[in-house]
Design a protein around this motif. Structure first.
Motif, PDB file in Angstrom:
ATOM      1  N   UNK A  78       0.854  -1.191   0.000  1.00  0.00           N
ATOM      2  CA  UNK A  78       0.000   0.000   0.000  1.00  0.00           C
ATOM      3  C   UNK A  78       0.886   1.235   0.000  1.00  0.00           C
ATOM      4  N   UNK A  79       0.402   2.312  -0.628  1.00  0.00           N
ATOM      5  CA  UNK A  79       1.226   3.526  -0.683  1.00  0.00           C
ATOM      6  C   UNK A  79       1.266   4.272   0.650  1.00  0.00           C
ATOM      7  N   UNK A  80       0.450   3.861   1.618  1.00  0.00           N
ATOM      8  CA  UNK A  80       0.478   4.487   2.926  1.00  0.00           C
ATOM      9  C   UNK A  80      -0.236   5.807   3.002  1.00  0.00           C
ATOM     10  N   UNK A  81      -0.832   6.231   1.886  1.00  0.00           N
ATOM     11  CA  UNK A  81      -1.552   7.507   1.866  1.00  0.00           C
ATOM     12  C   UNK A  81      -2.987   7.313   2.352  1.00  0.00           C
ATOM     13  N   UNK A  82      -3.579   8.391   2.838  1.00  0.00           N
ATOM     14  CA  UNK A  82      -4.981   8.352   3.226  1.00  0.00           C
ATOM     15  C   UNK A  82      -5.868   8.392   1.980  1.00  0.00           C
ATOM     16  N   UNK A  83      -7.164   8.145   2.168  1.00  0.00           N
ATOM     17  CA  UNK A  83      -8.109   8.188   1.053  1.00  0.00           C
ATOM     18  C   UNK A  83      -7.974   9.507   0.298  1.00  0.00           C
ATOM     19  N   UNK A 221     -15.078   7.962  -5.788  1.00  0.00           N
ATOM     20  CA  UNK A 221     -14.334   8.359  -4.606  1.00  0.00           C
ATOM     21  C   UNK A 221     -14.888   7.633  -3.384  1.00  0.00           C
ATOM     22  N   UNK A 222     -14.003   7.280  -2.450  1.00  0.00           N
ATOM     23  CA  UNK A 222     -14.423   6.625  -1.216  1.00  0.00           C
ATOM     24  C   UNK A 222     -14.842   7.664  -0.180  1.00  0.00           C
ATOM     25  N   UNK A 223     -15.999   7.437   0.433  1.00  0.00           N
ATOM     26  CA  UNK A 223     -16.469   8.218   1.578  1.00  0.00           C
ATOM     27  C   UNK A 223     -16.888   7.239   2.669  1.00  0.00           C
ATOM     28  N   UNK A 228     -16.037   8.898   9.090  1.00  0.00           N
ATOM     29  CA  UNK A 228     -16.113  10.286   8.615  1.00  0.00           C
ATOM     30  C   UNK A 228     -14.761  10.979   8.625  1.00  0.00           C
ATOM     31  N   UNK A 229     -13.737  10.263   8.183  1.00  0.00           N
ATOM     32  CA  UNK A 229     -12.397  10.834   8.063  1.00  0.00           C
ATOM     33  C   UNK A 229     -11.604   9.938   7.119  1.00  0.00           C
ATOM     34  N   UNK A 233      -4.792   2.421   4.691  1.00  0.00           N
ATOM     35  CA  UNK A 233      -4.968   0.983   4.699  1.00  0.00           C
ATOM     36  C   UNK A 233      -6.388   0.522   4.472  1.00  0.00           C
ATOM     37  N   UNK A 234      -7.132   1.230   3.632  1.00  0.00           N
ATOM     38  CA  UNK A 234      -8.474   0.782   3.261  1.00  0.00           C
ATOM     39  C   UNK A 234      -8.328  -0.196   2.090  1.00  0.00           C
TER      40      UNK A 234
END
Length: 269
Positions: A78-83, A221-223, A228-229, A233-234
């Protein structure tokens, strides 16, 4: 980032029982698997795999009478970035939407747009459009619904979640999906892993999670109305119109789930 993920589900089956299982990482992430999360069973049984109408990877098998265990265990990169976030993403007029998105504007088993349309327009018509409108929906659902596993009910619909104001992550997601569809924004239900990577303790016991994807600005896009943040790692397992399309296990006969473990953890580089 290397992430270990998997699950172990233990069933007590009173007789040989056909099952359909959706527990493997979605095909869109398979190329990132360092170690494939193959489904194994105890005792071993033949497994037939196929893709459903939404492209999800499904496993078909017959669980034997007695104790029966389903298990996956893999490692994903995983790139380790958030959504990802794009506050400028626009809402498309319905007539400009790609044909493949139109099915995600319609009512489904757990998302009764006909019952919620009036409330959706009352709540969100005069607010922002595009990304801001979807975020307003997530903010409302996050604040309106009280989370608790004791509130879980497999038959609860979006309209019932709105009326009762309680539920688990699938209920948060169904209500947000329904509101988005009411506002002419394509929305689809997702299930998979959400990690606690990057968050401070204490950590709750890990479970599978539900979130939604919405179509804005020419892409999905993921929501996540439950948390709610944006999260790290999704990992998607399956997507569909609602939970009826993507049950993690569909069992054709009586059964008792006697054991349940889910894990997703950052590993050493």
């Amino acid at each position: 980032m290397r992430i270990g993920l998997g699950c172990e589900l233990t069933y007590e089956l009173p007789k040989d029982t056909p099952m359909i299982v959706l527990l493997n990482v979605h095909y869109s992430r398979v190329g990132y698997l360092e170690r494939p999360d193959r489904l194994v069973t105890d005792p071993p049984v033949p497994i037939e795999s196929y893709r459903d109408l939404f492209g999800n990877w499904c496993c078909r098998l017959v669980g034997p009478r007695g104790r029966f265990v389903l298990r996956t265990d893999g490692v994903i990169l995983d790139d380790g970035e958030t959504d990802p976030v794009d506050l400028t993403a626009i809402q498309h007029p319905v007539e400009d939407l790609p044909a493949a998105t139109l099915g995600y504007l319609l009512a489904s088993r757990y998302c009764e747009t006909d019952l919620l349309s009036g409330e959706a327009w009352r709540l969100f018509e005069h607010g922002p459009s595009g990304w801001g409108r979807v975020q307003a929906i997530c903010d409302f659902v996050h604040d309106h619904v009280r989370f608790g596993y004791e509130h879980s009910r497999p038959t609860r619909t979006a309209a019932e979640t709105y009326a009762e104001g309680r539920g688990v992550c699938r209920d948060f997601t169904h209500l947000a999906v329904a509101f988005c569809r009411c506002m002419n924004i394509p929305a689809r239900y997702c299930t998979g892993y959400i990690s606690d990577i990057g968050l401070p303790p204490p950590y709750e016991p890990m479970d599978f999670a539900a979130w939604m994807e919405v179509y804005l600005g020419g892409r999905w896009w993921a929501f996540d109305p439950r948390n709610n943040a944006p999260r790290r790692g999704r990992v998607l397992i399956a997507r569909g119109r609602d939970a009826a399309d993507v049950p993690l296990t569909h069992t054709f006969g009586p059964n008792t789930l006697s054991g349940f473990r889910v894990w997703i953890d950052e590993l050493a580089a």
